[in-house]
Scaffold this motif. Structure first.
Motif, PDB file in Angstrom:
ATOM      1  N   ILE A 270       0.833  -1.202   0.000  1.00  0.00           N
ATOM      2  CA  ILE A 270       0.000   0.000   0.000  1.00  0.00           C
ATOM      3  C   ILE A 270       0.872   1.257   0.000  1.00  0.00           C
ATOM      4  N   SER A 271       0.511   2.179  -0.889  1.00  0.00           N
ATOM      5  CA  SER A 271       1.209   3.460  -0.960  1.00  0.00           C
ATOM      6  C   SER A 271       0.200   4.604  -1.030  1.00  0.00           C
ATOM      7  N   LEU A 272       0.565   5.732  -0.418  1.00  0.00           N
ATOM      8  CA  LEU A 272      -0.201   6.979  -0.505  1.00  0.00           C
ATOM      9  C   LEU A 272       0.746   8.042  -1.029  1.00  0.00           C
ATOM     10  N   ILE A 273       0.493   8.494  -2.256  1.00  0.00           N
ATOM     11  CA  ILE A 273       1.411   9.393  -2.940  1.00  0.00           C
ATOM     12  C   ILE A 273       0.663  10.628  -3.408  1.00  0.00           C
ATOM     13  N   ASP A 274       1.232  11.796  -3.167  1.00  0.00           N
ATOM     14  CA  ASP A 274       0.649  13.038  -3.677  1.00  0.00           C
ATOM     15  C   ASP A 274       1.367  13.408  -4.972  1.00  0.00           C
ATOM     16  N   ASP A 275       0.625  13.349  -6.073  1.00  0.00           N
ATOM     17  CA  ASP A 275       1.177  13.682  -7.388  1.00  0.00           C
ATOM     18  C   ASP A 275       0.417  14.878  -7.944  1.00  0.00           C
ATOM     19  N   PRO A 276       0.958  16.091  -7.799  1.00  0.00           N
ATOM     20  CA  PRO A 276       0.229  17.303  -8.194  1.00  0.00           C
ATOM     21  C   PRO A 276      -0.039  17.417  -9.696  1.00  0.00           C
ATOM     22  N   MET A 277       0.638  16.611 -10.502  1.00  0.00           N
ATOM     23  CA  MET A 277       0.480  16.749 -11.947  1.00  0.00           C
ATOM     24  C   MET A 277      -0.229  15.567 -12.592  1.00  0.00           C
ATOM     25  N   ASP A 278      -0.834  14.707 -11.791  1.00  0.00           N
ATOM     26  CA  ASP A 278      -1.605  13.607 -12.355  1.00  0.00           C
ATOM     27  C   ASP A 278      -2.804  14.188 -13.097  1.00  0.00           C
ATOM     28  N   SER A 279      -2.958  13.815 -14.357  1.00  0.00           N
ATOM     29  CA  SER A 279      -3.991  14.427 -15.203  1.00  0.00           C
ATOM     30  C   SER A 279      -5.406  14.142 -14.716  1.00  0.00           C
ATOM     31  N   ARG A 280      -5.574  13.171 -13.818  1.00  0.00           N
ATOM     32  CA  ARG A 280      -6.903  12.869 -13.293  1.00  0.00           C
ATOM     33  C   ARG A 280      -7.348  13.873 -12.234  1.00  0.00           C
ATOM     34  N   GLY A 281      -6.402  14.638 -11.688  1.00  0.00           N
ATOM     35  CA  GLY A 281      -6.730  15.595 -10.637  1.00  0.00           C
ATOM     36  C   GLY A 281      -7.569  16.742 -11.156  1.00  0.00           C
ATOM     37  N   VAL A 282      -8.250  17.453 -10.244  1.00  0.00           N
ATOM     38  CA  VAL A 282      -9.156  18.516 -10.660  1.00  0.00           C
ATOM     39  C   VAL A 282      -8.558  19.911 -10.522  1.00  0.00           C
ATOM     40  N   ALA A 283      -7.401  20.038  -9.872  1.00  0.00           N
ATOM     41  CA  ALA A 283      -6.816  21.369  -9.680  1.00  0.00           C
ATOM     42  C   ALA A 283      -5.302  21.324  -9.851  1.00  0.00           C
ATOM     43  N   ASN A 284      -4.864  20.605 -10.869  1.00  0.00           N
ATOM     44  CA  ASN A 284      -3.423  20.440 -11.067  1.00  0.00           C
ATOM     45  C   ASN A 284      -2.746  21.771 -11.378  1.00  0.00           C
ATOM     46  N   CYS A 285      -1.547  21.940 -10.841  1.00  0.00           N
ATOM     47  CA  CYS A 285      -0.786  23.157 -11.093  1.00  0.00           C
ATOM     48  C   CYS A 285       0.684  22.874 -10.832  1.00  0.00           C
ATOM     49  N   ALA A 286       1.549  23.636 -11.473  1.00  0.00           N
ATOM     50  CA  ALA A 286       2.989  23.412 -11.330  1.00  0.00           C
ATOM     51  C   ALA A 286       3.562  24.047 -10.073  1.00  0.00           C
ATOM     52  N   TRP A 287       2.761  24.833  -9.362  1.00  0.00           N
ATOM     53  CA  TRP A 287       3.222  25.427  -8.110  1.00  0.00           C
ATOM     54  C   TRP A 287       2.105  25.337  -7.082  1.00  0.00           C
ATOM     55  N   ASP A 288       2.492  25.452  -5.812  1.00  0.00           N
ATOM     56  CA  ASP A 288       1.481  25.344  -4.763  1.00  0.00           C
ATOM     57  C   ASP A 288       0.911  26.712  -4.419  1.00  0.00           C
ATOM     58  N   GLY A 289       0.140  26.781  -3.368  1.00  0.00           N
ATOM     59  CA  GLY A 289      -0.547  28.014  -3.014  1.00  0.00           C
ATOM     60  C   GLY A 289       0.338  29.129  -2.544  1.00  0.00           C
ATOM     61  N   GLU A 290       1.654  28.866  -2.399  1.00  0.00           N
ATOM     62  CA  GLU A 290       2.606  29.905  -2.011  1.00  0.00           C
ATOM     63  C   GLU A 290       3.663  30.157  -3.090  1.00  0.00           C
ATOM     64  N   GLY A 291       3.533  29.452  -4.226  1.00  0.00           N
ATOM     65  CA  GLY A 291       4.479  29.652  -5.313  1.00  0.00           C
ATOM     66  C   GLY A 291       5.667  28.714  -5.295  1.00  0.00           C
TER      67      GLY A 291
END
Length: 427
Positions: free
Chosen positions: A258-279
Motif C-alpha cells: 500500500i502506498s499513498l502518494i501526492d502527485d500534483p500533476m496527475d492528469s486525473r486531478g481537478v486542480a493540477n498546477c505546477a506550483w502550490d498556493g505559495e508559489g
C-alpha cells in the motif's frame, strides 16, 4: 494593481504576497425532473499576506478596488500575530506555466449545462426510479500569485460538476462527478448508477452482526482518508501532538503493498498546477511507500517553525483563501485485482464518516446503499447496518484495489477490498 499593492506593501512590510482569483460559472438545479433554478455568477477577489518582523498578517476582499483597505487590514492582523522564525517567501523559478487543468471547450454556456442535464436524465431512465434532485455546473477560473521577491505566476482552469439523487419506494440513490475535462465526465453513467442504487436497493435483508470481507467504494475510501489519514499527515498536526504518525517516519503503517502518494500533476486531478498556493514548485511526495511512512506535508510557515523542509503542500482553501497545509492529488495505490469476485459486503457510502476520531482513527458509521457482492457484481441489497473499526488499522487490511479509480476532491482512489471488518446488524 498587483504592482501598486507590492509598492505600497514595501513601505509597511518586509515581504508581501498577493493572490488574485477570477471565476465565472453557470449552474442549473433539478427539482424532480425539471430545471427549477438557474444561476450565473461572475466574481473576483484578492488575498494579501504580509510579513513584518516574522509576524504574518492576512486579509481578503471580493472588491479589488478596495485593496488599500485590505492591505491595512493585513498589516493590522500581523501586529496581533505571534512571530515565527520566517525564512522568506519563494523567489521565481523556471516553471512551465501551461495550464494543467484547463479544457478550452468548457465555458459558462447555458447550452453546455442543459446538455449535461439532458444526459443525466437519459442515463437515469435505465432503471425504474424517480429523480428527486440534481445539478450541473461549469466554471472557468484564472489565478495569479505574485510576491515581493519578483515571483509572478498565472494559470487558468475549468471545472464541470454533475450530481443526481433518485428514489424508488423508500430506497434512494445518489451519484456525482467532477472533472476539469469534458472527456472525463460521463453524465449517462452517473444517471444510471444513481437510478441503480435507488431501484435495486429496495427491500433487502438484514445483515447479522459479524466480521466480513468488505469492499468500499471510492467515495467511502475518500471519506475515511479525509476523516483521519490526511490530517495525520499534516506537519502541523505532527508537531503539535495531534497525529498518530508523530515520530514514526520509517515505520510500517500500512500493508506492504500500500502506498499513498501526492502527485500534483496527475492528469486525473481537478486542480493540477505546477506550483502550490505559495508559489513553491510542486513535486511528487511519497507519504507512505510500500507500507512505510516516508514524509509529512508542510507549508512554508510550518516548515520554518519546526525547522523542516517545505514540501510545496500549501493549498488555498477556506473562506479567507489563505494558504494552509493540504494535498494536491493524494493517490492510493495497492495490488490490483477483481475485488468483487469473491463474496463480500459492498459499501457505497458512509453516513457520518466525519465523526471519526481524527487522533485515534476509531469510527462507527451507518452504511448507505450496501449490497452483498460476488461473481464480479452487486447482488442482494442489505437493508441497513453499521460498520465500525479503526481507520489506521484498515490500512493494514487492504487485500486488493480495483483497476478503476475516481477523483474525489483532492484524492484519486480505487475501490478497496478489506478483510475482517466488523459490521453491526439490526436483525
Amino acid at each position: 494593481m498587483i504592482d501598486d499593492i507590492l509598492r505600497a506593501a514595501a513601505h509597511v512590510a518586509d515581504e508581501a504576497e498577493i493572490f488574485c482569483a477570477r471565476t465565472e460559472s453557470i449552474a442549473a438545479e433539478l427539482k424532480q425532473d425539471r430545471i427549477a433554478i438557474g444561476s450565473k455568477l461572475k466574481g473576483s477577489g484578492i488575498i494579501i499576506r504580509i510579513i513584518k518582523d516574522g509576524k504574518i498578517g492576512v486579509s481578503c476582499t471580493d472588491n479589488p478596488g478596495t485593496w488599500k483597505t485590505c492591505l491595512d487590514a493585513a498589516c493590522a492582523s500581523a501586529r496581533f500575530a505571534d512571530p515565527v522564525p520566517w525564512k522568506g517567501l519563494p523567489f521565481p523559478e523556471m516553471i512551465d506555466q501551461k495550464p494543467l487543468a484547463f479544457d478550452s471547450r468548457i465555458s459558462p454556456d447555458p447550452v453546455l449545462v442543459t446538455d449535461l442535464i439532458r444526459r443525466l436524465k437519459a442515463g437515469s431512465e435505465t432503471y425504474d426510479a424517480y429523480i428527486t434532485s440534481g445539478s450541473a455546473s461549469v466554471a472557468i477560473s484564472e489565478h495569479t500569485l505574485a510576491n515581493s521577491n519578483g515571483l509572478c505566476y498565472s494559470t487558468k482552469g475549468t471545472q464541470v460538476h454533475i450530481s443526481l439523487e433518485m428514489i424508488a419506494g423508500q430506497s434512494t440513490g445518489y451519484e456525482s462527478d467532477t472533472s476539469w475535462n469534458l472527456d472525463s465526465i460521463d453524465p449517462e453513467k452517473i444517471g444510471e448508477e444513481s437510478a441503480f442504487f435507488a431501484a435495486k436497493g429496495q427491500g433487502g435483508e438484514e445483515i447479522e452482526t459479524g466480521r466480513y470481507d468488505v469492499v468500499l467504494s471510492p467515495l467511502a475510501v475518500s471519506q475515511l482518508l479525509d476523516a483521519a489519514v490526511i490530517p495525520a499527515l499534516s506537519g502541523r498536526n505532527v508537531h503539535t501532538g495531534r497525529s498518530v504518525f508523530a515520530g514514526r517516519i520509517g515505520e510500517t503503517v500500512a500493508g506492504e503493498n500500500i502506498s499513498l502518494i501526492d502527485d500534483p500533476m496527475d492528469s486525473r486531478g481537478v486542480a493540477n498546477c505546477a506550483w502550490d498556493g505559495e508559489g513553491m514548485p510542486v513535486r511528487t511526495i511519497p507519504f507512505i511507500e510500500h507500507g512505510v511512512l516516508q514524509s509529512f506535508a508542510y507549508d512554508l510557515r510550518t516548515a520554518y517553525r519546526y525547522d523542516q523542509k517545505p514540501t510545496a503542500s500549501a493549498v488555498r482553501t477556506g473562506q479567507s483563501g489563505a494558504p494552509a497545509i493540504g494535498n494536491h492529488n493524494l493517490i492510493l495505490k495497492g495490488p490490483e485485482s477483481d475485488i468483487l469476485d469473491e463474496k463480500a459486503v459492498f459499501v457505497h457510502d458512509l453516513i457520518g464518516a466525519h465523526t471519526a476520531n481524527p487522533m485515534s482513527g476509531d469510527f462507527s458509521v451507518e452504511l448507505s446503499s450496501p449490497f452483498f457482492a460476488s461473481e464480479g457484481a452487486l447482488q442482494e441489497p442489505i437493508r441497513t447496518g453499521m460498520i465500525s473499526g479503526n481507520i489506521f488499522d484498515i490500512l493494514h487490511k487492504i487485500q486488493g484495489v480495483s483497476k478503476e479509480t475516481r477523483t474525489l476532491g483532492s484524492t484519486i482512489v480505487p475501490s478497496v477490498r478489506l478483510s475482517d471488518i466488523t459490521i453491526i446488524g439490526r436483525g
